[in-house]
Design a protein around this motif. Structure first.
Motif, PDB file in Angstrom:
ATOM      1  N   VAL A 108      90.471  86.659  74.467  1.00 50.03           N
ATOM      2  CA  VAL A 108      91.644  85.857  74.816  1.00 50.03           C
ATOM      3  C   VAL A 108      91.424  84.415  74.358  1.00 50.03           C
ATOM      4  O   VAL A 108      92.327  83.780  73.795  1.00 50.03           O
ATOM      5  N   MET A 162      92.266  83.798  70.796  1.00 45.41           N
ATOM      6  CA  MET A 162      93.682  83.780  70.445  1.00 45.41           C
ATOM      7  C   MET A 162      94.296  82.400  70.667  1.00 45.41           C
ATOM      8  O   MET A 162      95.358  82.093  70.140  1.00 45.41           O
ATOM      9  N   LYS A 204      93.978  78.864  69.729  1.00 50.64           N
ATOM     10  CA  LYS A 204      93.239  78.109  68.720  1.00 50.64           C
ATOM     11  C   LYS A 204      94.041  76.935  68.186  1.00 50.64           C
ATOM     12  O   LYS A 204      95.270  76.952  68.172  1.00 50.64           O
ATOM     13  N   THR A 208      88.665  76.972  69.187  1.00 55.21           N
ATOM     14  CA  THR A 208      89.183  77.985  70.111  1.00 55.21           C
ATOM     15  C   THR A 208      88.588  77.766  71.493  1.00 55.21           C
ATOM     16  O   THR A 208      87.708  76.929  71.683  1.00 55.21           O
ATOM     17  N   VAL A 241      90.125  90.885  67.498  1.00 56.06           N
ATOM     18  CA  VAL A 241      89.831  89.998  68.626  1.00 56.06           C
ATOM     19  C   VAL A 241      89.242  88.655  68.199  1.00 56.06           C
ATOM     20  O   VAL A 241      89.135  87.745  69.016  1.00 56.06           O
ATOM     21  N   ALA A 277      89.086  85.028  66.037  1.00 52.55           N
ATOM     22  CA  ALA A 277      90.100  83.991  65.796  1.00 52.55           C
ATOM     23  C   ALA A 277      90.913  84.268  64.531  1.00 52.55           C
ATOM     24  O   ALA A 277      92.071  83.879  64.439  1.00 52.55           O
TER      25      ALA A 277
END
Length: 187
Positions: free
Chosen positions: A18, A21, A23, A32, A67, A69
């Motif tokens: 999570v 994601m 970023k 991130t 999963v 970046a």
């Protein structure tokens, strides 16, 4: 290892995903929130389960689940940022080991342990970034550029996350100690 240890490791692997994601695009190394999950895994799960959580995260990404970046898949090992992912594993272990070894529980102590994790992450990530840009991407960075893009640019945000996660872990640890102590002992 007890099944609950695997569940905790999977939960923190998911938190790392999570964080990937969320970023902020920065040249070469996107900023991130993944490192926050590394800090918290180390503080709350200890060295072995904390590192396991990051290993699970990396393995799931390499298996093709997007999963990371910038996606996922086995080819991700050729990305300039893959070294940071390896650093997450080593960093979680380092921080968790320091915390366990010296029985650190206060915010400042956890900050020191998490700072050590950040150094490990930057060392792994910076070395990989330099090598990947030179030999894989064939757009070499100087050592100065590698330090700028791979360390100096992201460090302010990572230090803020380091401090915040250290304080959160210091506050949360007394409340979760009964559960987490059982996990650390493998019971």
């Amino acid at each position: 290892m007890h099944i609950r240890s695997w569940i905790w490791a999977a939960l923190f692997a998911a938190l790392t995903a999570v964080g990937g994601m969320i970023k902020i695009p920065v040249p070469y190394v996107p900023f991130t929130l993944q490192i926050a999950a590394v800090y918290l895994a180390a503080c709350l799960l200890g060295p072995k389960i904390g590192a396991l959580s990051q290993l699970l995260y990396v393995l799931v990404g390499l298996a093709g689940v997007p999963v990371f970046a910038e996606g996922g898949g086995l080819g991700y090992i050729w990305k300039p940022t893959f070294g940071y992912l390896l650093g997450f594993i080593a960093g979680a272990y380092t921080s968790g080991w320091l915390i366990e070894r010296f029985r650190w529980t206060k915010g400042g102590q956890l900050f020191a342990a998490n700072l050590a994790a950040l150094v490990v992450v930057y060392l792994c990530g910076g070395l990989w970034l330099y090598g990947a840009m030179k030999w894989i991407v064939e757009k070499p960075l100087t050592i100065g550029q590698t330090i700028w893009f791979g360390v100096l640019l992201p460090i302010p945000g990572d230090l803020i996350l380091c401090a915040a996660c250290s304080l959160v872990a210091a506050r949360v640890w007394p409340r979760v100690r009964p559960v987490m102590t059982t996990e650390r002992l493998g019971g």
